[in-house]
Design an enzyme around this catalytic site. Sequence first.
Site, mmCIF file in Angstrom:
data_model
loop_
_atom_site.group_PDB
_atom_site.id
_atom_site.type_symbol
_atom_site.label_atom_id
_atom_site.label_comp_id
_atom_site.label_asym_id
_atom_site.label_seq_id
_atom_site.Cartn_x
_atom_site.Cartn_y
_atom_site.Cartn_z
ATOM 1 N N ASP A 57 14.899 2.903 -17.214
ATOM 2 C CA ASP A 57 14.565 2.486 -18.585
ATOM 3 C C ASP A 57 13.120 1.998 -18.802
ATOM 4 O O ASP A 57 12.602 1.219 -18.001
ATOM 5 C CB ASP A 57 15.446 1.303 -19.005
ATOM 6 C CG ASP A 57 16.886 1.450 -18.606
ATOM 7 O OD1 ASP A 57 17.271 2.507 -18.101
ATOM 8 O OD2 ASP A 57 17.622 0.471 -18.799
ATOM 9 N N GLU A 243 24.715 0.077 -23.466
ATOM 10 C CA GLU A 243 23.546 -0.517 -22.813
ATOM 11 C C GLU A 243 22.351 -0.486 -23.771
ATOM 12 O O GLU A 243 22.360 0.223 -24.773
ATOM 13 C CB GLU A 243 23.201 0.263 -21.527
ATOM 14 C CG GLU A 243 24.329 0.250 -20.498
ATOM 15 C CD GLU A 243 23.969 0.891 -19.160
ATOM 16 O OE1 GLU A 243 24.188 0.254 -18.130
ATOM 17 O OE2 GLU A 243 23.481 2.025 -19.151
HETATM 18 C C1 FRU Z 1 20.403 1.383 -18.315
HETATM 19 C C2 FRU Z 1 20.617 0.281 -17.307
HETATM 20 C C3 FRU Z 1 20.535 -1.084 -17.977
HETATM 21 C C4 FRU Z 1 20.138 -1.985 -16.858
HETATM 22 C C5 FRU Z 1 19.221 -1.095 -16.039
HETATM 23 C C6 FRU Z 1 19.306 -1.333 -14.562
HETATM 24 O O1 FRU Z 1 19.977 2.570 -17.769
HETATM 25 O O2 FRU Z 1 21.842 0.444 -16.633
HETATM 26 O O3 FRU Z 1 21.725 -1.479 -18.627
HETATM 27 O O4 FRU Z 1 19.496 -3.142 -17.304
HETATM 28 O O5 FRU Z 1 19.596 0.234 -16.325
HETATM 29 O O6 FRU Z 1 18.343 -0.602 -13.884
#
Ligand code: FRU
Length: 538
Positions: A57, A243
Amino acid sequence: MQRKNLVIALLAFISISQTACNQSAKTESSAQTSLSGDSIDYRPQYHFSAPKGWINDPNGLIYANGQYHLFYQHNPFGNVWGHMSWGHAVSADLLHWEDLPVAIPEFTNADSVSKTGIFSGSTVVDKGNKSGLCPDGTGDCMVSIYTGNVTKSDVQTNQYQNLAYSTDKGRTWTQYAKNPVLDLQTKEFRDPNVFWYEPQQKWLMAVIKPTDHQVAFYDSKNLKDWKLLSLFGPQGDTTRVWECPSIVQVPIENEPGKSKWVVFVSAGHPQKNYLGMQYFVGNFDGKTFTLDNENPKPIAPAVSNPVDWGKDYYAAIPFNDLPGTQKNPVMIGWLNDWEYANKIPTATFRGAMSLPRQIALRRTPDGLVLVQTPIAGVASLRGTKKEQQNLTLTSQSQTLEKSLDNVYELEVEISPGTAKTVGIRLAKNGSDGPGDEETIIRYVNGKLELDRRKSGNVAFSDRFPSVETAPLKPQNNLVKLRIFVDRSVVTVFANDGERVITDYIFPTKATGAIDLFAEGGTAEFKKITIWPMKSTRP
Ligand code: FRU
């Protein structure tokens, strides 16, 4: 695999050695060796990717101190998910990025046993030192609000929201001594997206309760004390955990002066068990988000409105504090899909970011729709164009380019006419037979499709070969496509951003042909323009 299980499985993988970090780096670098047999370099030339290692992300997107900042989920030690830290790059134009050292690394907690992974979050500038974290009330002190993912012996124990701050333009960061600032004592509570809400002079946070399929809204005057305001959800697609939420005010492009609030959530996908993003249109009063009766009618029951109809656009968030010249929100998303993210066939790097997308709402006969277009500056990357007009095809194919470097933008305006199917074959190699390697973009039965089943290396995951399908109505009998090809990344913006499809492809050659075709009747390509694209790599 459920995301939670994936996290646990990956944590187990990363925990191969307790003894030292470089032991697991070793393990990961041998994974790199076994993956380095790619015959061509898949690294995108005008999309951002990390200098080395894994990314997911985008985090903390902000314009601050005269620069755009891109922080991102990063494994500094390998090319699979793990050791979550915030990588960092800065840019003057959102296209040319300068890589900086890791901004916020994973750390060991005071108990010397448990660790805190730096999961997704956001960054604000604390003008006037409302948090008290910024010495001398420095005007440009940056505060990041991120999820601390706590693990003990590689077993996850908690997820809560932490602060870290920087008084040197995001180069070095200090953890707030009294972290966490928001703790529900749960393992599933993450991805705070914080921004300054001007009308009520306060900070607002959208944060996710992933397994409840809810966005929780909190407010704060000092970034340290947070009060729950309201919850939104479950709504729309709840087939996967939710998310990376955000909420942003979006102008309606054909109703000057009007806007709506849009909630973005990363969740499921119209195709079963893939991941994507959905959006909701409504109103926000600084406390509660309410769905508008103008929220676009979902395409199918229990599915909401997808942001991108491809498989490889996820976790996008908007920039905070854009300069005044930029009236519309701009978002960047992660190019990949958790269904196969750790397996895509790249070695030195894994994962990339989308082009920055300017977003708006457009009133159409079908109601309001989200429109996304690459920021205007992308046009400055174009090389010398080749143009052609009024090409009529009747149940035939025509080669437009015999062998072109797969780094270009292609714009076409198609009048589908009587053809049953009309489209473009990209990154095509072979002898015009059934064994050809090609990525097909076609318009058929009122739908835009991207077919990557024969796009090259598709065998690394049985989840990868796929056809993406988005409903699309011609505008004044025309289907307008802006197609960006960047080695392994293909993005199609249709009808001035009304639909977007983003997908990885892994062709086995660095160059390929482009063919145009019409099947079952006559179609006209009114306008065809190709630009080679300049590299923005540092
Ligand atoms: C989304 C996610 C988020 C988390 C991050 C961990 O892709 O799963 O929810 O904060 O990636 O790397």
